[in-house]
Design a protein around this motif. Structure first.
Motif, PDB file in Angstrom:
ATOM      1  N   ASP A   1     -53.318  -4.624   7.029  1.00 58.50           N
ATOM      2  CA  ASP A   1     -53.844  -4.457   5.673  1.00 58.50           C
ATOM      3  C   ASP A   1     -54.644  -5.709   5.358  1.00 58.50           C
ATOM      4  N   PHE A   2     -55.971  -5.619   5.486  1.00 52.95           N
ATOM      5  CA  PHE A   2     -56.863  -6.756   5.271  1.00 52.95           C
ATOM      6  C   PHE A   2     -57.271  -6.772   3.800  1.00 52.95           C
ATOM      7  N   GLY A   3     -56.623  -7.629   3.021  1.00 49.52           N
ATOM      8  CA  GLY A   3     -56.900  -7.700   1.591  1.00 49.52           C
ATOM      9  C   GLY A   3     -57.845  -8.830   1.246  1.00 49.52           C
ATOM     10  N   ASN A   4     -58.407  -8.772   0.054  1.00 42.72           N
ATOM     11  CA  ASN A   4     -59.309  -9.830  -0.400  1.00 42.72           C
ATOM     12  C   ASN A   4     -58.568 -11.137  -0.633  1.00 42.72           C
ATOM     13  N   GLU A   5     -57.300 -11.042  -1.038  1.00 44.15           N
ATOM     14  CA  GLU A   5     -56.503 -12.238  -1.301  1.00 44.15           C
ATOM     15  C   GLU A   5     -55.543 -12.557  -0.169  1.00 44.15           C
ATOM     16  N   SER A   6     -54.895 -11.546   0.405  1.00 48.04           N
ATOM     17  CA  SER A   6     -53.941 -11.783   1.485  1.00 48.04           C
ATOM     18  C   SER A   6     -53.845 -10.570   2.404  1.00 48.04           C
ATOM     19  N   CYS A   7     -53.274 -10.793   3.586  1.00 47.01           N
ATOM     20  CA  CYS A   7     -53.147  -9.749   4.606  1.00 47.01           C
ATOM     21  C   CYS A   7     -51.677  -9.505   4.918  1.00 47.01           C
ATOM     22  N   TYR A   8     -51.385  -8.278   5.302  1.00 45.53           N
ATOM     23  CA  TYR A   8     -50.047  -7.911   5.773  1.00 45.53           C
ATOM     24  C   TYR A   8     -50.197  -7.219   7.127  1.00 45.53           C
TER      25      TYR A   8
ATOM     26  N   TYR B   1     -44.851 -19.196   8.672  1.00 44.69           N
ATOM     27  CA  TYR B   1     -44.181 -19.806   7.517  1.00 44.69           C
ATOM     28  C   TYR B   1     -43.054 -18.907   7.009  1.00 44.69           C
ATOM     29  N   SER B   2     -42.684 -17.915   7.821  1.00 43.61           N
ATOM     30  CA  SER B   2     -41.639 -16.935   7.474  1.00 43.61           C
ATOM     31  C   SER B   2     -41.994 -16.137   6.208  1.00 43.61           C
ATOM     32  N   LEU B   3     -43.289 -15.994   5.962  1.00 39.54           N
ATOM     33  CA  LEU B   3     -43.775 -15.193   4.833  1.00 39.54           C
ATOM     34  C   LEU B   3     -44.440 -13.931   5.366  1.00 39.54           C
ATOM     35  N   ARG B   4     -44.357 -12.860   4.614  1.00 36.28           N
ATOM     36  CA  ARG B   4     -44.985 -11.622   5.064  1.00 36.28           C
ATOM     37  C   ARG B   4     -46.462 -11.572   4.701  1.00 36.28           C
ATOM     38  N   ALA B   5     -46.847 -12.262   3.637  1.00 37.80           N
ATOM     39  CA  ALA B   5     -48.251 -12.288   3.212  1.00 37.80           C
ATOM     40  C   ALA B   5     -48.956 -13.492   3.826  1.00 37.80           C
ATOM     41  N   THR B   6     -50.089 -13.230   4.478  1.00 36.60           N
ATOM     42  CA  THR B   6     -50.922 -14.303   5.034  1.00 36.60           C
ATOM     43  C   THR B   6     -52.202 -14.376   4.213  1.00 36.60           C
ATOM     44  N   PRO B   7     -52.441 -15.460   3.464  1.00 35.37           N
ATOM     45  CA  PRO B   7     -53.656 -15.553   2.635  1.00 35.37           C
ATOM     46  C   PRO B   7     -54.928 -15.381   3.463  1.00 35.37           C
TER      47      PRO B   7
ATOM     48  N   ALA C   1     -56.779  -1.075   7.892  1.00 40.81           N
ATOM     49  CA  ALA C   1     -57.028  -0.352   6.638  1.00 40.81           C
ATOM     50  C   ALA C   1     -58.215  -0.983   5.918  1.00 40.81           C
ATOM     51  N   CYS C   2     -59.102  -0.147   5.400  1.00 38.12           N
ATOM     52  CA  CYS C   2     -60.266  -0.643   4.668  1.00 38.12           C
ATOM     53  C   CYS C   2     -60.411   0.135   3.363  1.00 38.12           C
ATOM     54  N   PRO C   3     -61.109  -0.406   2.373  1.00 34.30           N
ATOM     55  CA  PRO C   3     -61.273   0.298   1.092  1.00 34.30           C
ATOM     56  C   PRO C   3     -61.993   1.627   1.252  1.00 34.30           C
ATOM     57  N   ILE C   4     -61.675   2.588   0.391  1.00 28.87           N
ATOM     58  CA  ILE C   4     -62.288   3.910   0.482  1.00 28.87           C
ATOM     59  C   ILE C   4     -63.796   3.845   0.227  1.00 28.87           C
ATOM     60  N   PHE C   5     -64.264   2.828  -0.516  1.00 29.99           N
ATOM     61  CA  PHE C   5     -65.671   2.770  -0.889  1.00 29.99           C
ATOM     62  C   PHE C   5     -66.536   2.032   0.126  1.00 29.99           C
TER      63      PHE C   5
ATOM     64  N   VAL D   1     -49.564  -0.236   2.552  1.00 29.55           N
ATOM     65  CA  VAL D   1     -50.809   0.013   3.291  1.00 29.55           C
ATOM     66  C   VAL D   1     -50.653  -0.387   4.758  1.00 29.55           C
ATOM     67  N   SER D   2     -50.093  -1.566   5.017  1.00 28.78           N
ATOM     68  CA  SER D   2     -49.928  -2.021   6.407  1.00 28.78           C
ATOM     69  C   SER D   2     -48.945  -1.130   7.157  1.00 28.78           C
ATOM     70  N   ARG D   3     -47.925  -0.645   6.487  1.00 22.61           N
ATOM     71  CA  ARG D   3     -46.941   0.233   7.131  1.00 22.61           C
ATOM     72  C   ARG D   3     -47.575   1.589   7.490  1.00 22.61           C
ATOM     73  N   GLY D   4     -48.421   2.101   6.597  1.00 21.34           N
ATOM     74  CA  GLY D   4     -49.133   3.344   6.898  1.00 21.34           C
ATOM     75  C   GLY D   4     -50.098   3.185   8.063  1.00 21.34           C
TER      76      GLY D   4
END
Length: 602
Positions: free
Chosen positions: A7-14, A30-36, A143-147, A369-372
């Motif tokens: 899940d490639f997000g504008n703020e963070s990725c999962y 860093y044992s975090l699920r979100a990577t900025p 995953a990418c945005p629908i638009f 989103v990342s799980r899907g």
């Protein structure tokens, strides 16, 4: 070998992976699920993810974020110019008009494109996934945005290729969410369709889709979107506090990029607190600007007033989906929400007002989103055994095909795929020609990209028949797994008179072979828009594959190869620098240890 969903997000990725009989969201170093989604450069090494985000305030000029929204675009694009107002890094136009982020790396100024920065982020995600899985990772679904248009989708695929990832499919974010929802609720679905609305409200985009579920499959019905998100709430509140601080403390936060970034960071924390509390909450920033400490407060109702224009656009997007999906309120089974901004109470209230259903939080709002995407990757990959689940996506924009005029006839045009057409899909188009010609594929409606043209295909080696007449050229126009529209093949059919029975046999065999190829092929349209096969006497003939010369978006093979080699060199440079730092730390540790031992003896 393992498969992952990104899940490639504008703020963070999962990143999620299929393992241990299920889907698991992977933790980073860093044992975090979100990577900025942040890339920084410091001397001889690159810093990516959490570490880059942590040093952004102190190294602003060499730290880049927000590059997802710039993929596949040119510097003079109005959308790019708008985005650059919120990016503190140095950005310049390159020789070909593309975007170049100017940073100091390896003691010299270098320029990197948004695609290269995305590839760097993907490299980091690939490395952390391999470390978490303790196995090599290559296959993925992103995953990418629908638009996203063709240009942006190709740019995303180029970035993944530079990073050494094999993308099995680009999946729309709301489709990934629907798959994560429907795969585990399969037993609840029957032959009668159940319609579910999915709302993904993230950092920079609002996406709303309608999906129909039956047992063992899902079908997307319609989608709408708006380029607003959590950051728009932050900016509205930041504008209010900036004016207040200017009046009370005589300091202007907008004139200082570092102060503005600190203000936005604190506002994001305040916004999250306001989602859970309706009371007045404090905002305090020490040494904000010119060594002045600032303080203020705000409550939820005040924020909702400031963000009223954004909330109005949210409501309009919801209503637009109801109109475009043609669903009645009674037809909707439930409304599922994901994305960080969907936690805002006023957004949940709007959902209930428009859809007459409470906002349901069945899914993990950050990781769905990342799980899907990981589920889709597991279904497609031969390396993982998983039960089948059919996914029928949609093409969000209408697509037209245009071709050159010949003789007295004017240029041809036909809408090959209407809006919300099923994807992937193939369709045959038949054009009668005497010589080579150009075919353009364009969007049939306004899209969020300055260039409406998807690409131009030059069909070569077309020749007239023995009598000097034009011959049929069959073009296979396809929406592929990645949502990219293209002409996959062109065939010249040299026809001869034949018996109707023989032609019927050939038509049956062609239909069978097209079904085996996986294309949901409709009968091709002829140049004048009439369906083929109207003549009583059928024709059969020899089919010859024609060469195609393509001009479309994306990097050329040469540029792609150069960027891939450059990324490999930077990975090697990072490893050397890491080894050097580790060796220096080990030496320092040895020196201090020996000094302590000597002091004991003395």
């Amino acid at each position: 070998m393992s498969v992952i969903g990104i899940d490639f997000g504008n703020e963070s990725c999962y990143v999620a992976a299929a393992r241990s009989g299920g889907i698991e969201t992977l933790a980073n170093d860093y044992s975090l699920r979100a990577t900025p989604s942040v890339v920084a450069f410091d001397g001889k090494k690159r810093i990516i993810g959490v570490a880059a985000k942590n040093q952004q305030v102190t190294n602003m000029k060499n730290t880049v974020s927000g590059f997802k929204r710039l993929l596949g675009r040119k510097f003079n694009d109005p959308h790019v110019q708008h985005e650059l107002t919120s990016i503190p890094a140095r950005v310049e136009a390159r020789g070909d008009g593309s975007i170049g982020f100017k940073v100091n790396y390896l003691e010299e100024d270098q320029h990197f494109s948004p695609e290269q920065l995305t590839a760097m982020l993907f490299t980091k995600l690939k490395e952390t996934s391999a470390a978490a899985m303790q196995t090599q990772v290559n296959d993925c679904v992103i995953a990418c945005p629908i638009f996203f248009t063709n240009a942006e989708r190709r740019a995303l695929l180029d970035a993944a290729q530079i990073a050494g990832l094999n993308v099995l499919r680009l999946l729309n974010e709301t489709t990934a969410t629907a798959l994560a929802y429907g795969f585990y609720k399969n037993d609840l679905f029957e032959e009668k369709p159940k319609n579910v609305i999915f709302i993904d409200f993230g950092h920079s985009a609002l996406q709303v889709s309608a999906c129909s579920f039956t047992k063992g499959k899902l079908k997307m019905l319609a989608s709408t979107w708006d380029q607003i998100g959590g950051r728009d709430f932050d900016l509205a509140v930041a504008e209010f506090f900036a004016k207040e601080f200017q009046e009370r403390y005589k300091i202007n936060a907008k004139t200082n990029a570092r102060a503005n970034l600190r203000l936005l960071t604190e506002i994001e924390k305040l916004k999250k607190q306001m989602s859970a509390n309706s009371t007045k909450l404090p905002l305090n920033i020490e040494c904000f600007l010119e060594d002045i400490d600032v303080s203020s407060s705000m409550q939820r109702s005040q924020m909702e007033e400031l963000c009223a224009p954004v909330l109005q656009r949210v409501e309009q997007t919801f209503k637009r989906l109801l109109a475009e999906s043609k669903l009645q309120l009674d037809d909707i089974h439930s409304v599922e929400i994901v994305g960080g901004s969907s936690r805002i109470p006023s957004v949940k209230q709007l959902i209930e007002q428009v859809f007459n259903k409470p906002a349901s939080t069945t899914l993990n709002q950050d990781e769905a989103v990342s799980r899907g995407a990981a589920l889709q990757c597991a279904i497609m990959s031969p390396a993982v055994r998983v039960r089948e689940f059919g996914v029928t996506d949609i093409q969000n924009y209408a697509v037209k095909v245009l071709w050159d005029s010949e003789g007295s006839a004017g240029p041809g045009e036909i809408e090959i795929f209407p809006q919300f057409h099923a994807s992937p899909f193939s369709r045959l188009l038949t054009i009668n020609r005497k010589g080579p010609f150009n075919v353009s594929i364009v969007y049939g409606q306004q899209v969020p990209y300055p260039d409406q043209t998807i690409g131009v295909w030059k069909v070569k080696d077309v020749k007239p028949n023995e009598r000097g007449e034009g011959q049929e050229v069959k073009l296979k126009v396809r929406i592929n797994n990645n949502g990219i529209v293209l002409i996959s093949s062109a065939t010249l059919v040299e026809k001869k008179e034949a018996e109707e029975a023989a032609a019927a046999e050939q038509a049956a065999s062609e239909e069978k072979s097209s079904e085996q190829a996986g294309g949901a092929s409709n009968s091709g349209e002829s140049a004048d828009g009439q369906q083929e096969g109207s003549d009583k006497k059928k024709k059969a003939g020899k089919a010859t594959e024609l060469p195609l010369e393509v001009s479309t978006h994306g990097f050329s093979p040469v540029d792609l190869s150069n960027y891939t080699q450059q990324e490999a060199k930077m990975i090697g440079s990072d490893q050397k620098e890491t080894e050097r730092i580790d060796a220096r730390n080990a030496l320092e540790e040895f020196v201090y240890d020996m000094r302590n031992k000597l002091q004991v003896f003395i």
